[in-house]
Design a protein around this motif. Structure first.
Motif, PDB file in Angstrom:
ATOM      1  N   ILE A   5      20.294   7.436  18.516  1.00  0.00           N
ATOM      2  CA  ILE A   5      20.057   5.990  18.549  1.00  0.00           C
ATOM      3  C   ILE A   5      21.355   5.268  18.901  1.00  0.00           C
ATOM      4  N   GLU A   6      22.431   5.683  18.279  1.00  0.00           N
ATOM      5  CA  GLU A   6      23.717   5.041  18.550  1.00  0.00           C
ATOM      6  C   GLU A   6      24.117   5.238  20.018  1.00  0.00           C
ATOM      7  N   ARG A   7      23.901   6.422  20.566  1.00  0.00           N
ATOM      8  CA  ARG A   7      24.229   6.708  21.963  1.00  0.00           C
ATOM      9  C   ARG A   7      23.411   5.824  22.900  1.00  0.00           C
ATOM     10  N   LEU A   8      22.104   5.697  22.619  1.00  0.00           N
ATOM     11  CA  LEU A   8      21.234   4.870  23.453  1.00  0.00           C
ATOM     12  C   LEU A   8      21.669   3.404  23.429  1.00  0.00           C
ATOM     13  N   ILE A   9      21.950   2.908  22.223  1.00  0.00           N
ATOM     14  CA  ILE A   9      22.366   1.512  22.082  1.00  0.00           C
ATOM     15  C   ILE A   9      23.713   1.287  22.766  1.00  0.00           C
ATOM     16  N   ALA A  23      15.493   0.308  27.241  1.00  0.00           N
ATOM     17  CA  ALA A  23      15.055  -0.541  26.124  1.00  0.00           C
ATOM     18  C   ALA A  23      13.850   0.070  25.426  1.00  0.00           C
ATOM     19  N   ASN A  24      12.933   0.636  26.197  1.00  0.00           N
ATOM     20  CA  ASN A  24      11.753   1.276  25.611  1.00  0.00           C
ATOM     21  C   ASN A  24      12.141   2.477  24.754  1.00  0.00           C
ATOM     22  N   GLU A  25      13.117   3.240  25.232  1.00  0.00           N
ATOM     23  CA  GLU A  25      13.571   4.410  24.481  1.00  0.00           C
ATOM     24  C   GLU A  25      14.201   3.985  23.154  1.00  0.00           C
ATOM     25  N   ILE A  26      15.018   2.939  23.189  1.00  0.00           N
ATOM     26  CA  ILE A  26      15.631   2.412  21.959  1.00  0.00           C
ATOM     27  C   ILE A  26      14.545   1.877  21.033  1.00  0.00           C
ATOM     28  N   ASP A  31      11.865   2.193  15.981  1.00  0.00           N
ATOM     29  CA  ASP A  31      10.574   2.062  15.303  1.00  0.00           C
ATOM     30  C   ASP A  31      10.275   3.315  14.486  1.00  0.00           C
ATOM     31  N   ASP A  32      10.503   4.476  15.079  1.00  0.00           N
ATOM     32  CA  ASP A  32      10.258   5.743  14.373  1.00  0.00           C
ATOM     33  C   ASP A  32      11.241   5.959  13.229  1.00  0.00           C
ATOM     34  N   GLY A  33      12.502   5.563  13.457  1.00  0.00           N
ATOM     35  CA  GLY A  33      13.545   5.833  12.471  1.00  0.00           C
ATOM     36  C   GLY A  33      13.603   4.865  11.312  1.00  0.00           C
ATOM     37  N   PHE A  34      13.139   3.626  11.530  1.00  0.00           N
ATOM     38  CA  PHE A  34      13.284   2.585  10.504  1.00  0.00           C
ATOM     39  C   PHE A  34      12.009   1.741  10.372  1.00  0.00           C
ATOM     40  N   PRO A  35      10.882   2.388  10.070  1.00  0.00           N
ATOM     41  CA  PRO A  35       9.616   1.646  10.036  1.00  0.00           C
ATOM     42  C   PRO A  35       9.534   0.598   8.924  1.00  0.00           C
ATOM     43  N   ASP A  36      10.346   0.738   7.878  1.00  0.00           N
ATOM     44  CA  ASP A  36      10.259  -0.171   6.734  1.00  0.00           C
ATOM     45  C   ASP A  36      11.394  -1.197   6.687  1.00  0.00           C
ATOM     46  N   ASP A  37      12.233  -1.222   7.716  1.00  0.00           N
ATOM     47  CA  ASP A  37      13.355  -2.158   7.751  1.00  0.00           C
ATOM     48  C   ASP A  37      12.941  -3.374   8.586  1.00  0.00           C
ATOM     49  N   ASP A  38      12.750  -4.513   7.916  1.00  0.00           N
ATOM     50  CA  ASP A  38      12.261  -5.713   8.599  1.00  0.00           C
ATOM     51  C   ASP A  38      13.183  -6.169   9.729  1.00  0.00           C
ATOM     52  N   TYR A  39      14.491  -6.093   9.503  1.00  0.00           N
ATOM     53  CA  TYR A  39      15.442  -6.514  10.533  1.00  0.00           C
ATOM     54  C   TYR A  39      15.292  -5.645  11.775  1.00  0.00           C
ATOM     55  N   VAL A  40      15.225  -4.343  11.563  1.00  0.00           N
ATOM     56  CA  VAL A  40      15.082  -3.411  12.689  1.00  0.00           C
ATOM     57  C   VAL A  40      13.739  -3.632  13.378  1.00  0.00           C
ATOM     58  N   GLN A  41      12.711  -3.915  12.618  1.00  0.00           N
ATOM     59  CA  GLN A  41      11.396  -4.150  13.228  1.00  0.00           C
ATOM     60  C   GLN A  41      11.398  -5.417  14.085  1.00  0.00           C
ATOM     61  N   GLN A  42      12.184  -6.415  13.699  1.00  0.00           N
ATOM     62  CA  GLN A  42      12.322  -7.602  14.548  1.00  0.00           C
ATOM     63  C   GLN A  42      13.016  -7.233  15.860  1.00  0.00           C
ATOM     64  N   GLU A  45      10.503  -5.591  18.089  1.00  0.00           N
ATOM     65  CA  GLU A  45       9.651  -6.599  18.745  1.00  0.00           C
ATOM     66  C   GLU A  45      10.388  -7.260  19.912  1.00  0.00           C
ATOM     67  N   MET A  46      11.667  -7.537  19.727  1.00  0.00           N
ATOM     68  CA  MET A  46      12.453  -8.137  20.811  1.00  0.00           C
ATOM     69  C   MET A  46      12.554  -7.183  22.002  1.00  0.00           C
ATOM     70  N   LEU A  47      12.774  -5.905  21.715  1.00  0.00           N
ATOM     71  CA  LEU A  47      12.857  -4.910  22.787  1.00  0.00           C
ATOM     72  C   LEU A  47      11.555  -4.835  23.572  1.00  0.00           C
ATOM     73  N   ALA A  48      10.446  -5.025  22.880  1.00  0.00           N
ATOM     74  CA  ALA A  48       9.142  -4.999  23.554  1.00  0.00           C
ATOM     75  C   ALA A  48       8.996  -6.177  24.510  1.00  0.00           C
ATOM     76  N   MET A  49       9.762  -7.235  24.261  1.00  0.00           N
ATOM     77  CA  MET A  49       9.689  -8.434  25.106  1.00  0.00           C
ATOM     78  C   MET A  49      10.933  -8.566  25.983  1.00  0.00           C
ATOM     79  N   TYR A  50      11.589  -7.449  26.271  1.00  0.00           N
ATOM     80  CA  TYR A  50      12.808  -7.454  27.075  1.00  0.00           C
ATOM     81  C   TYR A  50      12.500  -7.297  28.560  1.00  0.00           C
ATOM     82  N   ARG A  51      13.130  -8.136  29.349  1.00  0.00           N
ATOM     83  CA  ARG A  51      13.163  -7.989  30.805  1.00  0.00           C
ATOM     84  C   ARG A  51      14.585  -8.344  31.216  1.00  0.00           C
ATOM     85  N   PRO A  52      15.222  -7.540  32.057  1.00  0.00           N
ATOM     86  CA  PRO A  52      16.636  -7.803  32.392  1.00  0.00           C
ATOM     87  C   PRO A  52      16.907  -9.243  32.833  1.00  0.00           C
TER      88      PRO A  52
END
Length: 79
Positions: A5-9, A23-26, A31-42, A45-52
């Motif tokens: 995750i750190e390498r991708l970011i 962005a999709n890979e991150i 999502d898989d690594g931190f399903p219960d962390d609200d900050y990470v889940q936000q 959601e932002m990554l899902a709405m990313y366009r360069p």
């Protein structure tokens, strides 16, 4: 936080790979690594709405880079 995750970011933040695929890979890794962390889940959601180039209701590369830097800091604090 996994080194993968750190390498991708880091690749995104450094500008090496700011593609939608990257962005999709991150998104999936966070999502898989931190399903219960609200900050990470936000971030997921932002990554899902990313366009360069951004757009209405979308996040551009600058906004996404800022958020990913904040997300790494968040994960380091909560690790």
């Amino acid at each position: 936080m996994s080194s993968e995750i750190e390498r991708l970011i880091q690749a995104f933040v450094s500008g090496t790979d700011c593609s939608i695929d990257a962005a999709n890979e991150i998104e999936v890794a966070l999502d898989d690594g931190f399903p219960d962390d609200d900050y990470v889940q936000q971030t997921v959601e932002m990554l899902a709405m990313y366009r360069p180039e951004g757009g209405q209701f979308l996040f551009d590369t600058i906004a996404m880079t800022r958020r990913l830097i904040e997300t790494i800091e968040h994960l380091r604090k909560t690790a």
